[in-house]
Design a protein around this motif. Structure first.
Motif, PDB file in Angstrom:
ATOM      1  N   LEU A  54       1.289 -12.868  -4.228  1.00  0.00           N
ATOM      2  CA  LEU A  54       0.365 -11.654  -4.166  1.00  0.00           C
ATOM      3  C   LEU A  54      -1.007 -12.498  -3.586  1.00  0.00           C
ATOM      4  O   LEU A  54      -1.259 -13.394  -3.670  1.00  0.00           O
ATOM      5  CB  LEU A  54       0.080 -11.306  -5.681  1.00  0.00           C
ATOM      6  N   GLU A  55      -1.603 -11.370  -2.657  1.00  0.00           N
ATOM      7  CA  GLU A  55      -2.737 -11.717  -1.841  1.00  0.00           C
ATOM      8  C   GLU A  55      -3.942 -10.548  -2.170  1.00  0.00           C
ATOM      9  O   GLU A  55      -3.516  -9.448  -2.227  1.00  0.00           O
ATOM     10  CB  GLU A  55      -2.495 -11.962  -0.459  1.00  0.00           C
ATOM     11  N   ILE A  56      -5.072 -10.994  -2.262  1.00  0.00           N
ATOM     12  CA  ILE A  56      -6.137 -10.143  -2.368  1.00  0.00           C
ATOM     13  C   ILE A  56      -6.858 -10.296  -1.108  1.00  0.00           C
ATOM     14  O   ILE A  56      -7.531 -11.348  -0.865  1.00  0.00           O
ATOM     15  CB  ILE A  56      -7.078 -10.280  -3.695  1.00  0.00           C
ATOM     16  N   GLN A  57      -7.058  -9.271  -0.404  1.00  0.00           N
ATOM     17  CA  GLN A  57      -7.955  -9.261   0.760  1.00  0.00           C
ATOM     18  C   GLN A  57      -8.786  -8.219   0.976  1.00  0.00           C
ATOM     19  O   GLN A  57      -8.769  -7.125   0.413  1.00  0.00           O
ATOM     20  CB  GLN A  57      -6.962  -8.924   1.813  1.00  0.00           C
ATOM     21  N   SER A 104      -7.967  -4.847  -1.157  1.00  0.00           N
ATOM     22  CA  SER A 104      -6.401  -4.722  -1.120  1.00  0.00           C
ATOM     23  C   SER A 104      -5.629  -5.527  -1.732  1.00  0.00           C
ATOM     24  O   SER A 104      -5.908  -6.918  -1.589  1.00  0.00           O
ATOM     25  CB  SER A 104      -6.015  -4.128   0.125  1.00  0.00           C
ATOM     26  N   VAL A 105      -4.600  -5.218  -2.581  1.00  0.00           N
ATOM     27  CA  VAL A 105      -3.681  -6.168  -2.899  1.00  0.00           C
ATOM     28  C   VAL A 105      -2.337  -6.253  -2.410  1.00  0.00           C
ATOM     29  O   VAL A 105      -1.791  -4.926  -2.006  1.00  0.00           O
ATOM     30  CB  VAL A 105      -3.556  -5.944  -4.559  1.00  0.00           C
ATOM     31  N   TYR A 106      -1.799  -7.168  -1.642  1.00  0.00           N
ATOM     32  CA  TYR A 106      -0.667  -7.301  -0.920  1.00  0.00           C
ATOM     33  C   TYR A 106       0.568  -8.046  -1.445  1.00  0.00           C
ATOM     34  O   TYR A 106       0.109  -9.113  -2.276  1.00  0.00           O
ATOM     35  CB  TYR A 106      -0.861  -7.966   0.593  1.00  0.00           C
ATOM     36  N   ALA A 107       1.688  -7.730  -1.353  1.00  0.00           N
ATOM     37  CA  ALA A 107       3.026  -8.411  -1.844  1.00  0.00           C
ATOM     38  C   ALA A 107       3.262  -9.335  -0.840  1.00  0.00           C
ATOM     39  O   ALA A 107       3.648  -8.530   0.436  1.00  0.00           O
ATOM     40  CB  ALA A 107       3.966  -7.740  -2.423  1.00  0.00           C
ATOM     41  N   ALA A 132     -11.275  -4.682 -10.049  1.00  0.00           N
ATOM     42  CA  ALA A 132     -10.241  -3.977 -10.312  1.00  0.00           C
ATOM     43  C   ALA A 132      -9.070  -4.768  -9.505  1.00  0.00           C
ATOM     44  O   ALA A 132      -7.843  -4.515 -10.070  1.00  0.00           O
ATOM     45  CB  ALA A 132     -10.325  -2.755  -9.882  1.00  0.00           C
ATOM     46  N   ALA A 133      -9.020  -4.916  -8.380  1.00  0.00           N
ATOM     47  CA  ALA A 133      -8.019  -5.621  -7.550  1.00  0.00           C
ATOM     48  C   ALA A 133      -7.262  -6.757  -8.390  1.00  0.00           C
ATOM     49  O   ALA A 133      -6.151  -7.004  -8.268  1.00  0.00           O
ATOM     50  CB  ALA A 133      -8.474  -6.003  -6.193  1.00  0.00           C
TER      51      ALA A 133
END
Length: 204
Positions: A97-100, A127-130, A152-153
């Motif tokens: 997972l990535e937080i950007q 944003s959170v990315y898979a 929150a992310a």
């Protein structure tokens, strides 16, 4: 909704209401796609009226700066989670997972009203990315959530880490984890350059 940076900068009433004209954010009218292609742009101080998609990243940023709702109600609404739509039945395709940080800037000349980019130095939202497993066929990331607050992310990513065992990579530096108050007319009539976002098609 229709947004004009120049009207917002003048009085804060930069959002179009079918009944009252240029109004506050919470009074803005929302238009469906059919009407959006037919309605003429209303006059604005610098002819900079343009569309903002409700629920988009730009919409979140505008709500944070202009909505009069109390903070708890505002931030509860400014979160969009769609991990189930992306991951369910496909979890084997992802490994992290990535937080950007993300920006979506107003562009009146763009048919969609704006464009989106990853920007960890000056984000509007988070944003959170898979992260997809790269094996010659797959690769890249898919966006699974947008949030007005970095915390929150982080919480959302932690929930997914607990569910799937994936590591979380947070690319937002500590100095950028509280978005700045936007200067919607920064540089006069200049606007940032256009950009793209992997998940924009899912939101239109």
């Amino acid at each position: 909704m229709l947004f004009s940076p120049s009207e917002a900068a003048n009085t804060g009433a930069g959002f179009w209401s079918s009944e009252d004209g240029w109004s506050q954010f919470d009074s803005a009218s929302e238009f469906d796609e059919v009407v959006r292609h037919r309605i003429p742009f209303p006059k604005s101080a610098r002819r900079d009226a343009g569309w903002v998609l409700v629920g988009s990243i730009l919409h979140m940023a505008l709500a944070r700066d202009f909505s009069k709702l109390d903070a708890a109600s505002k931030f509860d609404q400014l979160a969009d989670r769609y991990a189930d739509k992306v991951i369910t039945g496909r979890s084997h395709l992802f490994d992290a997972l990535e937080i950007q940080g993300v920006r979506e800037d107003h562009q009146p000349g763009n048919p969609w009203g704006s464009c989106i980019e990853v920007n960890n130095e000056d984000p509007q939202v988070y944003s959170v990315y898979a992260h997809q497993i790269h094996n010659g066929e797959f690769g890249g990331v898919e966006c699974i959530g947008d949030f007005a607050q970095h915390a929150a992310a982080v919480t959302f990513a932690a929930e997914l880490r607990a569910a799937y065992g994936w590591p979380v990579h947070d690319y937002v530096p500590e100095t950028s984890r509280t978005p700045r108050k936007e200067c919607w007319l920064a540089g006069g009539l200049g606007y940032p350059s256009p950009f793209t976002h992997a998940a924009i098609a899912a939101r239109i």
